[in-house]
Design an enzyme around this catalytic site. Sequence first.
Site, PDB file in Angstrom:
ATOM      1  N   ARG A   1      11.142  -2.010  11.889  1.00  0.00           N
ATOM      2  CA  ARG A   1       9.975  -1.385  12.887  1.00  0.00           C
ATOM      3  C   ARG A   1       9.955  -2.382  13.941  1.00  0.00           C
ATOM      4  NH1 ARG A   1       5.055  -0.153   8.798  1.00  0.00           N
ATOM      5  NH2 ARG A   1       4.096  -1.313  10.519  1.00  0.00           N
TER       6      ARG A   1
ATOM      7  N   LYS B   1       0.930  -1.293  -0.016  1.00  0.00           N
ATOM      8  CA  LYS B   1       0.072   0.013   0.154  1.00  0.00           C
ATOM      9  C   LYS B   1       0.888   1.243  -0.144  1.00  0.00           C
ATOM     10  CE  LYS B   1      -2.120  -1.081   3.752  1.00  0.00           C
ATOM     11  NZ  LYS B   1      -1.712  -2.394   4.254  1.00  0.00           N
TER      12      LYS B   1
ATOM     13  N   ARG C   1      -0.337  -9.082  13.474  1.00  0.00           N
ATOM     14  CA  ARG C   1      -0.864  -8.021  12.410  1.00  0.00           C
ATOM     15  C   ARG C   1      -1.783  -8.800  11.202  1.00  0.00           C
ATOM     16  NH1 ARG C   1       4.194  -5.084  10.782  1.00  0.00           N
ATOM     17  NH2 ARG C   1       2.907  -4.238   9.309  1.00  0.00           N
TER      18      ARG C   1
ATOM     19  N   ARG D   1      -9.570   0.690   8.392  1.00  0.00           N
ATOM     20  CA  ARG D   1      -9.157  -0.658   8.927  1.00  0.00           C
ATOM     21  C   ARG D   1     -10.191  -1.475   9.141  1.00  0.00           C
ATOM     22  NH1 ARG D   1      -3.425   0.152   8.674  1.00  0.00           N
ATOM     23  NH2 ARG D   1      -2.114  -1.572   9.587  1.00  0.00           N
TER      24      ARG D   1
ATOM     25  N   ARG E   1      11.580  -6.279   5.024  1.00  0.00           N
ATOM     26  CA  ARG E   1      11.233  -4.732   4.976  1.00  0.00           C
ATOM     27  C   ARG E   1      11.985  -3.950   6.215  1.00  0.00           C
ATOM     28  NH1 ARG E   1       5.042  -2.556   4.454  1.00  0.00           N
ATOM     29  NH2 ARG E   1       4.884  -2.756   6.961  1.00  0.00           N
TER      30      ARG E   1
HETATM   31  P1  ADP Z   1       1.024  -2.028   8.055  1.00  0.00           P
HETATM   32  O1  ADP Z   1      -0.115  -1.787   6.831  1.00  0.00           O
HETATM   33  O2  ADP Z   1       2.313  -2.367   7.415  1.00  0.00           O
HETATM   34  O3  ADP Z   1       0.550  -3.032   8.885  1.00  0.00           O
HETATM   35  P2  ADP Z   1       0.697   0.635   9.208  1.00  0.00           P
HETATM   36  O4  ADP Z   1       1.969   1.398   9.109  1.00  0.00           O
HETATM   37  O5  ADP Z   1      -0.416   0.906   8.114  1.00  0.00           O
HETATM   38  O6  ADP Z   1       1.431  -0.633   8.933  1.00  0.00           O
HETATM   39  O7  ADP Z   1       0.158   0.563  10.497  1.00  0.00           O
HETATM   40  C1  ADP Z   1       0.908   0.437  11.694  1.00  0.00           C
HETATM   41  C2  ADP Z   1       0.017   0.073  12.894  1.00  0.00           C
HETATM   42  O8  ADP Z   1      -0.798   1.416  13.288  1.00  0.00           O
HETATM   43  C3  ADP Z   1      -1.023  -0.687  12.885  1.00  0.00           C
HETATM   44  O9  ADP Z   1      -0.499  -1.990  13.147  1.00  0.00           O
HETATM   45  C4  ADP Z   1      -2.007  -0.113  14.007  1.00  0.00           C
HETATM   46  O10 ADP Z   1      -1.605  -0.330  15.121  1.00  0.00           O
HETATM   47  C5  ADP Z   1      -1.844   1.519  13.644  1.00  0.00           C
HETATM   48  N1  ADP Z   1      -2.769   1.696  12.881  1.00  0.00           N
HETATM   49  C6  ADP Z   1      -2.604   2.270  11.432  1.00  0.00           C
HETATM   50  N2  ADP Z   1      -3.784   2.654  10.731  1.00  0.00           N
HETATM   51  C7  ADP Z   1      -4.682   2.376  11.769  1.00  0.00           C
HETATM   52  C8  ADP Z   1      -5.910   2.349  11.608  1.00  0.00           C
HETATM   53  N3  ADP Z   1      -6.763   2.714  10.254  1.00  0.00           N
HETATM   54  N4  ADP Z   1      -6.804   2.008  12.601  1.00  0.00           N
HETATM   55  C9  ADP Z   1      -6.324   1.522  13.527  1.00  0.00           C
HETATM   56  N5  ADP Z   1      -4.970   1.163  13.857  1.00  0.00           N
HETATM   57  C10 ADP Z   1      -4.259   1.750  12.953  1.00  0.00           C
END
Ligand code: ADP
Length: 217
Positions: free
Chosen positions: A162, A13, A173, A88, A127
């Site tokens: 990370r 993404k 996750r 999400r 990553r």
């Molecule tokens: P990835 O898509 O690689 O898992 P992100 O950078 O999008 O990672 O998100 C990392 C963390 O940030 C998630 O595991 C969650 O804890 C939090 N997070 C990000 N976006 C949201 C969202 N829309 N709702 C709830 N938590 C979120």
Amino acid sequence: MKLILLGAPGAGKGTMAKLLTAVDGSVQISTGDILRGAVTAGTALGKQIESLMKSGDLVPDDLIMGIMEQRLQEPDCEKGFLLDGFPRTIPQAEALKDLLERLGIELDMAVNLDVAREVVLDRLTTRRTCSNSECQAIYNVNSNPPRQEGVCDKCGSSVVQRDDETAEAISHRLETYAEKTAPLIGFYEREGLLLNVDAAGPSETVLAAISARLGTS
Ligand code: ADP
Ligand code: ZN
């Protein structure tokens, strides 16, 4: 363009959002980047969400909606936006629908980046991310390493794994994704907004599929 990017962690993404911003100047809005920025800056919000994020749990919906309601009204969104990592959950998707109606904004589509679990697992463990919260460039130790090991090409900060990219947090996750986020594919299909793209291959192929649907190619 006004797009939602859906897909498992590691589906690409962030990478696709960065490529799409170059097409027409739309901004990438990554809730993950915003939240990691708050954690690094040590704000009240950051302190509240740090442990949730580290273990791979989602941040509460109302908190995310507060952030996005403000963010979508900033002037740089007028040209268009790429929502990366948001919505999400079904409640976030429903709240976003209401919010966009209130703001008079119409989405072009929701793109689902479809990648098999094994590919995603491999991408996540290899990553690396720039530690500078203003930059957050993404690398991969195999397919896209920084020119100098451990140093960001764009800003010179250190490139790190990370906190939530330990094997344990990654599998958590992916479970959270399957349970809470995958149902959004059906939601946007019912809304008539879904574009499903095979995202296992090179990013150029994915970009071409999106551009063809948008009519920008
Ligand atoms: P990835 O898509 O690689 O898992 P992100 O950078 O999008 O990672 O998100 C990392 C963390 O940030 C998630 O595991 C969650 O804890 C939090 N997070 C990000 N976006 C949201 C969202 N829309 N709702 C709830 N938590 C979120
Ligand atoms: Zn950087």
